[in-house]
Design an enzyme around this catalytic site. Structure first.
Site, PDB file in Angstrom:
ATOM      1  CG  HIS A 379     -21.129  36.056 -39.129  1.00 56.88           C
ATOM      2  ND1 HIS A 379     -22.057  37.027 -38.828  1.00 56.88           N
ATOM      3  CD2 HIS A 379     -19.970  36.724 -39.385  1.00 56.88           C
ATOM      4  CE1 HIS A 379     -21.512  38.216 -38.903  1.00 56.88           C
ATOM      5  NE2 HIS A 379     -20.244  38.070 -39.254  1.00 56.88           N
ATOM      6  CG  ASP A 383     -25.957  40.629 -39.060  1.00 57.92           C
ATOM      7  OD1 ASP A 383     -25.454  39.736 -39.779  1.00 57.92           O
ATOM      8  OD2 ASP A 383     -26.948  41.302 -39.388  1.00 57.92           O
TER       9      ASP A 383
END
Length: 406
Positions: A379, A383
């Site tokens: 992450h 995204d």
């Protein structure tokens, strides 16, 4: 003249290897290029062939010892030469083991069944019989070499009444067993990956009916024409490569404060072995045809299981596929193979009732071949929107398959 057998250097960065098994014992005749012993290194497990024909006159390094490359581990002599007794095992350096260099992270696999005193050994045929008959191989006494379960062992077990089969189960034994070199490296790398990257997972359900029917129609002709079985993996790999082309951030990796967009897609294919896990790589997968991908994947898996991989075939992947579905999983949540930023886990393929809606909005229930795919991603770099776009493209490619397979 005697011939020294040395610990080979399996790649530029490899400085040591561990003897995991001798395939011959002192006094045995050997042929040139006949497999002599097995080793484990940071990158690959491999069978090492004899450099000469003759007799295995002496074993200098015993099973479990870790030695530097170019160390003499055995001696091949002319027939009739006096056999030297095996020397005391060369001690593996604890400091070296503790300082094993961090490298790439294998993805998670189901726990390897272990018999008291070591790992459980069996042939592919035995494992297939066990899977078909739903037999836990840990309950089957093995009479082969080093406790290996033979075909006769499992057939004998199946012929026993249930009570007798239960009585023959190996008793539980409490022990503290050292990890193999490969297992220790896997443990280290998995822990490192979880510490390095904030893992997020998304699961997509894909209708594989079109591909299942296509595969069923063409699998016999495909194998006859190309020499490899038509599995689902080249379909999945092709769809993944196409999606990675569209969304290169999923094929990228972090380097300090920069994003490294790779110029090629080096596709890692996780292969579960009896003794651990390895991730061989299809280089420049974006340039491969469907047939080339099928051959490359089948060849890498076969060489991995036979311990015939070369160091250049392991490491350097930019995106990994792992097929936990072969063990019946709905889906898995895989650990990222560092320094990659994403990994795709393949769930099992199942026929399920599905609600279908036609062009006029009418609903009906049909039997469809459905499969779950789980994308694990870093992450810091990727995204949720990036992962969604990638997985939507991947799903679309599979559900609307229109590519040639020959």
């Amino acid at each position: 003249m005697p011939t020294d057998v040395i610990m080979p250097q399996m790649g530029e960065s490899i400085v040591e290897g561990t003897i995991t098994k001798w395939l011959k014992k002192a006094g045995d005749p050997v042929e040139k290029d006949e497999p002599l012993f097995e080793i484990s290194t940071d990158k690959v497990d491999a069978e090492i062939p004899s450099p000469a024909a003759g007799v295995l006159a002496a074993i200098r390094v015993e099973v479990g010892a870790t030695v530097e490359v170019n160390t003499v581990v055995a001696v091949i002599a002319e027939p009739g030469t006096a056999i030297q007794p095996a020397e005391a095992p060369a001690a593996a350096s604890a400091a070296t083991e503790a300082a094993a260099p961090p490298a790439r992270v294998p993805v998670a696999v189901p726990a390897e069944p272990v018999r008291a005193g070591g790992r459980l050994r069996s042939s592919p045929l035995v494992r297939r019989i066990a899977k078909e008959r739903q037999i836990d191989l840990r309950l089957v006494p093995g009479t082969g070499s080093e406790g290996r379960i033979t075909k006769q062992d499992i057939l004998r077990f199946l012929s026993q009444p249930p009570a007798a089969a239960a009585a023959s189960a190996a008793p539980l034994k409490e022990e503290l067993a050292p990890m193999s070199k490969m297992r220790a490296i896997i443990a280290q790398r998995m822990a490192e990956s979880m510490q390095i990257a904030p893992h997020v997972h998304v699961v997509y359900r894909v209708d594989m009916t079109r591909i299942a029917r296509l595969r069923e129609r063409h699998k016999a002709a495909f194998e006859q024409r190309h020499g490899v079985k038509l599995t689902y993996m080249p379909f999945i790999a092709t769809a993944a490569v196409e999606a990675l082309r569209r969304f290169p951030i999923v094929n990228a990796s972090l380097e300090g404060a920069s994003i490294h967009y790779h110029g090629n897609i080096h596709l890692g294919i996780a292969v579960a072995l009896e003794w651990g896990l390895i991730v061989p790589v299809v280089r420049q997968a974006e340039a491969c045809s469907f047939v080339e991908l099928a051959r490359a994947i089948a060849g890498l898996a076969s060489r991995a299981r036979a311990k015939r991989l070369m160091p250049e075939e392991v490491g350097g992947s930019t995106f990994t596929l792992t097929n936990s579905g072969v063990f019946g999983d709905e889906f898995g949540t895989p650990v990222i193979n560092q320094p990659e930023s994403a990994i795709l886990a393949i769930g099992s393929l199942r026929k399920e009732p599905v609600v279908l809606t036609d062009a006029e909005g009418n609903d009906s229930i049909a039997i469809r071949s459905m499969q779950h795919f789980c994308l694990g991603f870093d992450h810091r770099l990727i995204d949720g929107a990036d992962s969604g776009r990638f997985m939507s493209e991947f799903k679309k490619a599979l559900e609307n398959w229109d590519r040639p397979i020959d």
